[in-house]
Motif scaffolding. Structure first.
Motif, PDB file in Angstrom:
ATOM      1  N   ILE A 171     -17.075 -15.598  56.192  1.00 46.57           N
ATOM      2  CA  ILE A 171     -18.028 -16.012  55.170  1.00 46.57           C
ATOM      3  C   ILE A 171     -19.359 -15.326  55.447  1.00 46.57           C
ATOM      4  N   VAL A 172     -19.866 -14.567  54.483  1.00 47.47           N
ATOM      5  CA  VAL A 172     -21.179 -13.932  54.589  1.00 47.47           C
ATOM      6  C   VAL A 172     -22.130 -14.724  53.698  1.00 47.47           C
ATOM      7  N   ALA A 173     -23.057 -15.438  54.313  1.00 41.47           N
ATOM      8  CA  ALA A 173     -23.950 -16.346  53.575  1.00 41.47           C
ATOM      9  C   ALA A 173     -25.397 -15.973  53.846  1.00 41.47           C
ATOM     10  N   ILE A 174     -25.810 -14.861  53.224  1.00 37.99           N
ATOM     11  CA  ILE A 174     -27.147 -14.326  53.482  1.00 37.99           C
ATOM     12  C   ILE A 174     -27.740 -13.760  52.190  1.00 37.99           C
ATOM     13  N   PRO A 175     -29.054 -13.632  52.125  1.00 39.12           N
ATOM     14  CA  PRO A 175     -29.668 -12.957  50.971  1.00 39.12           C
ATOM     15  C   PRO A 175     -29.266 -11.484  50.930  1.00 39.12           C
ATOM     16  N   ALA A 176     -29.352 -10.879  49.757  1.00 37.96           N
ATOM     17  CA  ALA A 176     -28.935  -9.484  49.585  1.00 37.96           C
ATOM     18  C   ALA A 176     -29.684  -8.536  50.517  1.00 37.96           C
ATOM     19  N   LYS A 177     -30.947  -8.821  50.814  1.00 38.14           N
ATOM     20  CA  LYS A 177     -31.713  -7.920  51.678  1.00 38.14           C
ATOM     21  C   LYS A 177     -31.159  -7.873  53.097  1.00 38.14           C
ATOM     22  N   GLY A 178     -30.322  -8.849  53.452  1.00 40.27           N
ATOM     23  CA  GLY A 178     -29.733  -8.852  54.782  1.00 40.27           C
ATOM     24  C   GLY A 178     -28.366  -8.209  54.858  1.00 40.27           C
ATOM     25  N   HIS A 179     -27.810  -7.787  53.723  1.00 38.07           N
ATOM     26  CA  HIS A 179     -26.455  -7.251  53.731  1.00 38.07           C
ATOM     27  C   HIS A 179     -26.307  -6.043  54.647  1.00 38.07           C
ATOM     28  N   GLU A 180     -27.178  -5.073  54.507  1.00 39.97           N
ATOM     29  CA  GLU A 180     -26.997  -3.834  55.270  1.00 39.97           C
ATOM     30  C   GLU A 180     -27.001  -4.063  56.780  1.00 39.97           C
ATOM     31  N   PRO A 181     -27.998  -4.774  57.360  1.00 40.99           N
ATOM     32  CA  PRO A 181     -27.954  -4.958  58.817  1.00 40.99           C
ATOM     33  C   PRO A 181     -26.758  -5.777  59.288  1.00 40.99           C
TER      34      PRO A 181
END
Length: 214
Positions: free
Chosen positions: A94-104
């Motif tokens: 489960i990836v539960a983060i804002p879009a700005k955190g996707h890359e890192p």
């Protein structure tokens, strides 16, 4: 793919914010083994003492049309800043983060992805497209399913260290995968997760781009 087999494995929840903690607590209270991961540079702020205690108090009214509520003190199996520890042997990610955190997050995930895993991004916000592109760019050939959703299943806020007020469980979410041919399997597995227990109308998007634009 056998949905029950995927969900019998540990669940990796990536993201230490309120929604990530909500997923980790909800899965734990429903009887799943959970690994909660946060980036090491953010964990002292987002997780604080949870890194040591592994305890998350999940409460709130959890308003929904079925009067469903799951609450209590969850003792999460693993709380870590080591991505390999979170992903090794996990079935559902489960990836539960804002879009700005996707890359890192994706940069750290990709070397440790394993065949047979399902990655579910809440909300997708073009994360599925980015993850597939980054996998290709890094030569990652892991046989996984990647999909995402139109929003989070919870309206939740942190009231203190490891203390969550879940005000609402969402009524409807739209999801799909990239490529779309994996969508039936993705929805069959995801409909069984605790976040959707009896409260959520799950709909298949036309494409993942349609989900993102919704």
């Amino acid at each position: 793919m056998d949905a029950s087999r995927v969900l019998r494995k540990p669940v990796a929840v990536l993201g230490g914010g309120a929604c990530g903690q909500a997923f980790a607590a909800d899965f734990t209270l429903a009887g799943h083994k959970v690994r909660l991961y946060e980036l090491p540079e953010f964990a002292p702020t987002t997780l604080k003492e949870v890194l040591i205690t592994h305890e998350i108090e999940f409460g709130g009214a959890q308003d929904n049309c079925k009067w469903f509520r799951r609450a209590g003190l969850a003792k999460v199996d693993v709380v870590t800043t080591e991505i390999s520890e979170a992903l090794k042997g996990a079935g559902l990610v489960i990836v539960a983060i804002p879009a700005k955190g996707h890359e890192p997050f994706f940069e750290r995930m990709i070397p440790y992805l394993e065949d047979g895993q399902i990655v579910s991004i809440f909300p997708d916000n073009f994360g599925s497209l980015m993850l597939r592109n980054m996998m290709r760019g890094n030569g990652c050939t892991s046989d996984i399913i990647v999909g995402g959703w139109s929003s989070m299943p919870y309206v939740v806020r942190a009231m203190g260290v490891g203390k969550l007020d879940c005000m609402i469980r969402a009524r409807e979410l739209i999801g799909d995968t990239l490529p779309s041919r994996d969508g039936d399997t993705f929805l069959r597995v995801l409909k069984e997760i605790p976040a959707f227990d009896g409260t959520m109308a799950i709909k298949r998007g036309d494409t993942i781009i349609g989900v993102d634009l919704s």
